[in-house]
Design a protein around this motif. Structure first.
Motif, PDB file in Angstrom:
ATOM      1  N   GLY A  75       0.982  -1.083  -0.050  1.00  0.00           N
ATOM      2  CA  GLY A  75       0.009  -0.172  -0.108  1.00  0.00           C
ATOM      3  C   GLY A  75       0.908   1.225   0.058  1.00  0.00           C
ATOM      4  N   GLU A  76       0.230   2.485   0.112  1.00  0.00           N
ATOM      5  CA  GLU A  76       0.978   3.679  -0.097  1.00  0.00           C
ATOM      6  C   GLU A  76       2.118   3.878   1.040  1.00  0.00           C
ATOM      7  OE1 GLU A  76      -1.609   6.644  -1.487  1.00  0.00           O
ATOM      8  OE2 GLU A  76      -1.233   5.960  -3.562  1.00  0.00           O
ATOM      9  N   LYS A  77       1.423   3.323   2.304  1.00  0.00           N
ATOM     10  CA  LYS A  77       2.292   3.750   3.543  1.00  0.00           C
ATOM     11  C   LYS A  77       3.700   2.947   3.329  1.00  0.00           C
ATOM     12  CE  LYS A  77       2.247   2.637   8.483  1.00  0.00           C
ATOM     13  NZ  LYS A  77       3.024   1.684   8.497  1.00  0.00           N
ATOM     14  N   GLU A 213     -14.502   6.759   0.500  1.00  0.00           N
ATOM     15  CA  GLU A 213     -14.638   7.896  -0.337  1.00  0.00           C
ATOM     16  C   GLU A 213     -13.397   8.056  -1.311  1.00  0.00           C
ATOM     17  OE1 GLU A 213     -12.189  10.831   1.271  1.00  0.00           O
ATOM     18  OE2 GLU A 213     -11.310   9.086   1.587  1.00  0.00           O
ATOM     19  N   ASN A 214     -13.571   8.516  -2.559  1.00  0.00           N
ATOM     20  CA  ASN A 214     -12.679   8.466  -3.439  1.00  0.00           C
ATOM     21  C   ASN A 214     -13.116   9.444  -4.615  1.00  0.00           C
ATOM     22  OD1 ASN A 214     -10.227   8.070  -4.650  1.00  0.00           O
ATOM     23  ND2 ASN A 214      -9.736   6.193  -3.362  1.00  0.00           N
ATOM     24  N   ASN A 215     -12.223   9.319  -5.779  1.00  0.00           N
ATOM     25  CA  ASN A 215     -12.836   9.847  -7.074  1.00  0.00           C
ATOM     26  C   ASN A 215     -13.520   8.757  -7.692  1.00  0.00           C
ATOM     27  OD1 ASN A 215     -10.531   8.572  -8.236  1.00  0.00           O
ATOM     28  ND2 ASN A 215      -9.225  10.169  -7.239  1.00  0.00           N
ATOM     29  N   PRO A 241      -4.179  16.858  -4.246  1.00  0.00           N
ATOM     30  CA  PRO A 241      -3.036  16.631  -5.465  1.00  0.00           C
ATOM     31  C   PRO A 241      -2.171  15.266  -5.265  1.00  0.00           C
ATOM     32  CG  PRO A 241      -2.519  18.480  -4.312  1.00  0.00           C
ATOM     33  CD  PRO A 241      -3.875  18.021  -3.677  1.00  0.00           C
ATOM     34  N   GLU A 242      -1.942  14.434  -6.227  1.00  0.00           N
ATOM     35  CA  GLU A 242      -1.218  13.633  -6.178  1.00  0.00           C
ATOM     36  C   GLU A 242       0.433  13.793  -6.521  1.00  0.00           C
ATOM     37  OE1 GLU A 242      -3.290  10.176  -7.807  1.00  0.00           O
ATOM     38  OE2 GLU A 242      -4.970  10.561  -6.468  1.00  0.00           O
ATOM     39  N   ILE A 243       1.326  13.018  -6.203  1.00  0.00           N
ATOM     40  CA  ILE A 243       2.654  13.444  -6.484  1.00  0.00           C
ATOM     41  C   ILE A 243       3.531  12.309  -6.943  1.00  0.00           C
ATOM     42  CG2 ILE A 243       3.421  12.967  -4.084  1.00  0.00           C
ATOM     43  CD1 ILE A 243       4.708  15.688  -4.030  1.00  0.00           C
TER      44      ILE A 243
END
Ligand code: GTR
Length: 329
Positions: A75-77, A213-215, A241-243
């Protein structure tokens, strides 16, 4: 010196000579590991892959990119931890979980900090956006911030319809791993549960969660819509924003010319992703509706008001910056 040590130093010396003077061979090629939670074909993944292809051509094959999509590296973490030690070379991530490592970015993570997506874009494209990238690069996080990506707006999807904060009472809603987001959901009226993106689908299925929740592109490609979350309430409470970043050791090994190439292709990746993004939001909205998801328009004001304390808490240290963000037209 023993024979063995002589042998090793001779071998090392000849390997070094070979690397310096021999024409580029497969062994002299550096494979850059890139990673994303999203699947192949997702705008962010495509834009990073294209960055990799351009870099490979421009460096005549010295660098080659291998994309690890769909959370295969975690995952992102976990991926943020890996990029910090150089185990992942290029990572595209939401700014959400990065806020636990570089607290300054939490200003962009606050609910309703941007008026709308156009405002967010104007901010990241301008001086403030560059300053924040520089802050990440200068922080002790051991990563070089290369550019921004668009994550649209995040809205609520739940098993029962939601129109007001009162409707969220008792609902367990997944939020990204950052206390700011749990506070946000609690302030909005629900029970925020921090969880990795990859665990949400089964948690929705088993009833551990009542919503997330999300896009629209993420809601569709993660399959969350098929785990009972039929109602998409357009709260637009987070416009994050994402990076994409490069591991500091990877960056430091590059020549100045190579670094300049990476930055140029990063700018192009940012532009390319945005065009792909707009198209994908439109496409996935159609797909979600076709799959039976009901898009519910809601009055954002009560959600905005309910989260004032979250903005006050996380924004206190950045009052000047927030004023500048608000002033961006
Ligand atoms: C997506 C975002 C991902 C990830 C995911 C999540 O919109 O692109 O980077 O943050 O949401 O909710 O974990």
């Amino acid at each position: 010196m023993t024979f063995r040590r002589h042998f090793i130093s001779l071998t090392l010396a000849s390997t070094a000579a070979f690397t310096l003077y021999a024409p580029l061979s497969a062994s002299a090629q550096t494979v850059l590991k890139a990673a994303d939670v999203h699947p192949p074909g997702y705008p962010n993944v495509v834009a990073i892959e294209n960055l990799g292809k351009k870099l490979e051509t421009a460096t005549k094959g010295k660098y080659k990119m291998q994309m690890y999509p769909s959370s295969v590296l975690g995952g992102e973490k976990e991926m943020i931890e890996q990029v910090q030690v150089g185990a992942i070379n290029i990572l595209r991530t939401s700014l959400g979980p990065l806020g636990t490592v570089v607290p300054e970015v939490n200003v962009f993570n606050m609910p309703f900090v941007f008026r709308n997506e156009a405002h967010m874009r104007a901010v990241i494209d301008g001086a403030i956006g560059q300053e924040l990238l520089d802050k990440i690069t200068a922080s002790p996080a051991k990563m070089v911030a290369l550019g921004w990506m668009d994550g649209g707006s995040r809205s609520l999807y739940t098993k029962k319809p939601v129109k007001t904060p009162a409707d969220l009472k008792g609902m367990k809603v997944r939020m990204m791993g950052n206390p700011l987001f749990v506070d946000t959901m609690n302030a909005m009226g629900g029970n925020g549960i921090a969880m990795g993106y990859g665990e949400v689908f089964s948690a929705l299925q088993t009833g551990v969660l009542d919503g997330a929740e999300n896009n629209p592109p993420s809601m569709f490609t993660s399959n969350h819509f098929s785990a009972g979350t039929k109602y998409y309430a357009q709260t637009n409470h987070l416009i994050i924003p994402e990076i994409f970043v490069m591991a500091r050791p990877t960056w430091d090994k590059m020549s100045k010319d190579e670094q300049a190439m990476v930055l140029k292709f990063s700018k192009e990746a940012q532009i390319e992703q945005r065009a792909l993004w707009d198209k994908s939001v439109a496409d996935y909205t159609v797909k979600l509706k076709a799959a039976g998801v009901e898009f519910v328009s809601v009055d954002q004001k009560p959600f905005y008001d309910a989260t004032a304390a979250v903005r006050a808490k996380y924004g206190a240290a950045y009052a000047e910056l927030i004023k500048r963000i608000e002033a961006v037209k």
